[in-house]
Design a protein around this motif. Structure first.
Motif, PDB file in Angstrom:
ATOM      1  N   ARG A  45      50.920  37.661  43.166  1.00 43.57           N
ATOM      2  CA  ARG A  45      50.632  37.854  41.744  1.00 43.57           C
ATOM      3  C   ARG A  45      49.288  37.215  41.384  1.00 43.57           C
ATOM      4  O   ARG A  45      48.459  37.818  40.709  1.00 43.57           O
ATOM      5  CB  ARG A  45      51.767  37.257  40.908  1.00 43.57           C
ATOM      6  N   GLN A  46      49.058  36.010  41.887  1.00 46.64           N
ATOM      7  CA  GLN A  46      47.802  35.327  41.585  1.00 46.64           C
ATOM      8  C   GLN A  46      46.614  36.015  42.261  1.00 46.64           C
ATOM      9  O   GLN A  46      45.537  36.120  41.667  1.00 46.64           O
ATOM     10  CB  GLN A  46      47.885  33.860  42.011  1.00 46.64           C
ATOM     11  N   ALA A  47      46.797  36.500  43.473  1.00 47.22           N
ATOM     12  CA  ALA A  47      45.719  37.206  44.176  1.00 47.22           C
ATOM     13  C   ALA A  47      45.347  38.489  43.430  1.00 47.22           C
ATOM     14  O   ALA A  47      44.162  38.833  43.340  1.00 47.22           O
ATOM     15  CB  ALA A  47      46.137  37.521  45.604  1.00 47.22           C
ATOM     16  N   LEU A  84      45.372  27.096  45.810  1.00 43.52           N
ATOM     17  CA  LEU A  84      46.093  27.401  47.050  1.00 43.52           C
ATOM     18  C   LEU A  84      45.947  28.881  47.415  1.00 43.52           C
ATOM     19  O   LEU A  84      45.754  29.224  48.584  1.00 43.52           O
ATOM     20  CB  LEU A  84      47.574  27.026  46.909  1.00 43.52           C
ATOM     21  N   THR A  85      46.019  29.744  46.427  1.00 39.75           N
ATOM     22  CA  THR A  85      45.853  31.180  46.678  1.00 39.75           C
ATOM     23  C   THR A  85      44.428  31.490  47.115  1.00 39.75           C
ATOM     24  O   THR A  85      44.216  32.294  48.029  1.00 39.75           O
ATOM     25  CB  THR A  85      46.227  31.988  45.418  1.00 39.75           C
ATOM     26  N   LEU A  86      43.440  30.834  46.497  1.00 36.05           N
ATOM     27  CA  LEU A  86      42.047  31.036  46.913  1.00 36.05           C
ATOM     28  C   LEU A  86      41.847  30.616  48.360  1.00 36.05           C
ATOM     29  O   LEU A  86      41.103  31.265  49.106  1.00 36.05           O
ATOM     30  CB  LEU A  86      41.102  30.259  46.005  1.00 36.05           C
ATOM     31  N   THR A 144      45.646  38.916  40.200  1.00 34.70           N
ATOM     32  CA  THR A 144      44.931  38.467  39.003  1.00 34.70           C
ATOM     33  C   THR A 144      43.481  38.144  39.348  1.00 34.70           C
ATOM     34  O   THR A 144      42.553  38.541  38.640  1.00 34.70           O
ATOM     35  CB  THR A 144      45.622  37.237  38.390  1.00 34.70           C
ATOM     36  N   ILE A 145      43.281  37.422  40.446  1.00 31.28           N
ATOM     37  CA  ILE A 145      41.926  37.087  40.896  1.00 31.28           C
ATOM     38  C   ILE A 145      41.146  38.367  41.152  1.00 31.28           C
ATOM     39  O   ILE A 145      40.001  38.512  40.714  1.00 31.28           O
ATOM     40  CB  ILE A 145      41.990  36.213  42.165  1.00 31.28           C
ATOM     41  N   GLN A 146      41.757  39.311  41.849  1.00 30.44           N
ATOM     42  CA  GLN A 146      41.099  40.578  42.163  1.00 30.44           C
ATOM     43  C   GLN A 146      40.713  41.329  40.885  1.00 30.44           C
ATOM     44  O   GLN A 146      39.587  41.819  40.770  1.00 30.44           O
ATOM     45  CB  GLN A 146      42.024  41.438  43.017  1.00 30.44           C
ATOM     46  N   ASN A 147      41.613  41.395  39.925  1.00 28.74           N
ATOM     47  CA  ASN A 147      41.337  42.118  38.681  1.00 28.74           C
ATOM     48  C   ASN A 147      40.210  41.477  37.879  1.00 28.74           C
ATOM     49  O   ASN A 147      39.342  42.172  37.353  1.00 28.74           O
ATOM     50  CB  ASN A 147      42.596  42.211  37.822  1.00 28.74           C
ATOM     51  N   GLU A 148      40.214  40.157  37.786  1.00 29.01           N
ATOM     52  CA  GLU A 148      39.189  39.470  37.004  1.00 29.01           C
ATOM     53  C   GLU A 148      37.810  39.579  37.661  1.00 29.01           C
ATOM     54  O   GLU A 148      36.807  39.755  36.970  1.00 29.01           O
ATOM     55  CB  GLU A 148      39.563  38.011  36.784  1.00 29.01           C
ATOM     56  N   ILE A 149      37.756  39.466  38.976  1.00 32.77           N
ATOM     57  CA  ILE A 149      36.471  39.619  39.672  1.00 32.77           C
ATOM     58  C   ILE A 149      35.980  41.066  39.553  1.00 32.77           C
ATOM     59  O   ILE A 149      34.785  41.304  39.367  1.00 32.77           O
ATOM     60  CB  ILE A 149      36.585  39.170  41.145  1.00 32.77           C
ATOM     61  N   ALA A 150      36.886  42.017  39.619  1.00 32.17           N
ATOM     62  CA  ALA A 150      36.509  43.425  39.477  1.00 32.17           C
ATOM     63  C   ALA A 150      35.953  43.696  38.076  1.00 32.17           C
ATOM     64  O   ALA A 150      34.968  44.432  37.924  1.00 32.17           O
ATOM     65  CB  ALA A 150      37.701  44.324  39.758  1.00 32.17           C
ATOM     66  N   LYS A 151      36.557  43.090  37.053  1.00 35.53           N
ATOM     67  CA  LYS A 151      36.064  43.269  35.693  1.00 35.53           C
ATOM     68  C   LYS A 151      34.682  42.656  35.513  1.00 35.53           C
ATOM     69  O   LYS A 151      33.821  43.241  34.872  1.00 35.53           O
ATOM     70  CB  LYS A 151      37.015  42.611  34.689  1.00 35.53           C
ATOM     71  N   ARG A 152      34.485  41.484  36.061  1.00 33.28           N
ATOM     72  CA  ARG A 152      33.239  40.732  35.846  1.00 33.28           C
ATOM     73  C   ARG A 152      32.089  41.246  36.704  1.00 33.28           C
ATOM     74  O   ARG A 152      30.970  41.368  36.236  1.00 33.28           O
ATOM     75  CB  ARG A 152      33.507  39.255  36.147  1.00 33.28           C
ATOM     76  N   TRP A 153      32.366  41.542  37.986  1.00 30.15           N
ATOM     77  CA  TRP A 153      31.287  41.890  38.915  1.00 30.15           C
ATOM     78  C   TRP A 153      31.430  43.252  39.566  1.00 30.15           C
ATOM     79  O   TRP A 153      30.637  43.604  40.431  1.00 30.15           O
ATOM     80  CB  TRP A 153      31.188  40.843  40.033  1.00 30.15           C
ATOM     81  N   GLN A 154      32.461  43.997  39.232  1.00 29.80           N
ATOM     82  CA  GLN A 154      32.703  45.310  39.828  1.00 29.80           C
ATOM     83  C   GLN A 154      32.826  45.215  41.347  1.00 29.80           C
ATOM     84  O   GLN A 154      32.390  46.098  42.080  1.00 29.80           O
ATOM     85  CB  GLN A 154      31.608  46.323  39.452  1.00 29.80           C
ATOM     86  N   ARG A 155      33.414  44.149  41.834  1.00 32.27           N
ATOM     87  CA  ARG A 155      33.700  43.964  43.261  1.00 32.27           C
ATOM     88  C   ARG A 155      35.199  44.170  43.438  1.00 32.27           C
ATOM     89  O   ARG A 155      35.993  43.298  43.120  1.00 32.27           O
ATOM     90  CB  ARG A 155      33.314  42.562  43.732  1.00 32.27           C
TER      91      ARG A 155
END
Length: 91
Positions: free
Chosen positions: A27-29, A74-76, A31-42
């Motif tokens: 779930r946390q991974a 920990l997830t990072l 969230t991390i993926q979605n937020e990075i995709a929104k901010r940097w399109q990665r």
């Protein structure tokens, strides 16, 4: 159109622990993926650099409780392990 990354499959080799722990990391991974995709399109972890994950820790998690920041840390670390990177993160 490409298929979205299956985070469960991506982390399968490094996930361990109880079912609840594995689900929390997934779930946390996501969230991390979605937020990075929104901010940097990665979209995928292979396109991420250390600065993207540091941004997530410093800006997205700003104002969150210390326990929340720790669990995301920990997830990072799992993501870095899966990417075979020796990144170190400080909280």
């Amino acid at each position: 159109m490409s298929k979205p990354l299956d985070m469960e499959l991506f982390l399968a080799g490094v996930l361990s622990g109880s079912y609840a722990t594995r689900q929390r990391h997934l779930r946390q991974a996501r969230t991390i993926q979605n937020e990075i995709a929104k901010r940097w399109q990665r979209e995928t972890p292979w396109a991420w650099k250390r600065k993207h994950l540091v941004w997530f820790l410093e800006h997205y998690l700003a104002g969150r409780k210390e326990a929340t920041r720790y669990f995301y840390l920990l997830t990072l670390r799992l993501l870095a392990q899966r990417l075979k990177k020796s990144w170190v993160f400080n909280i």
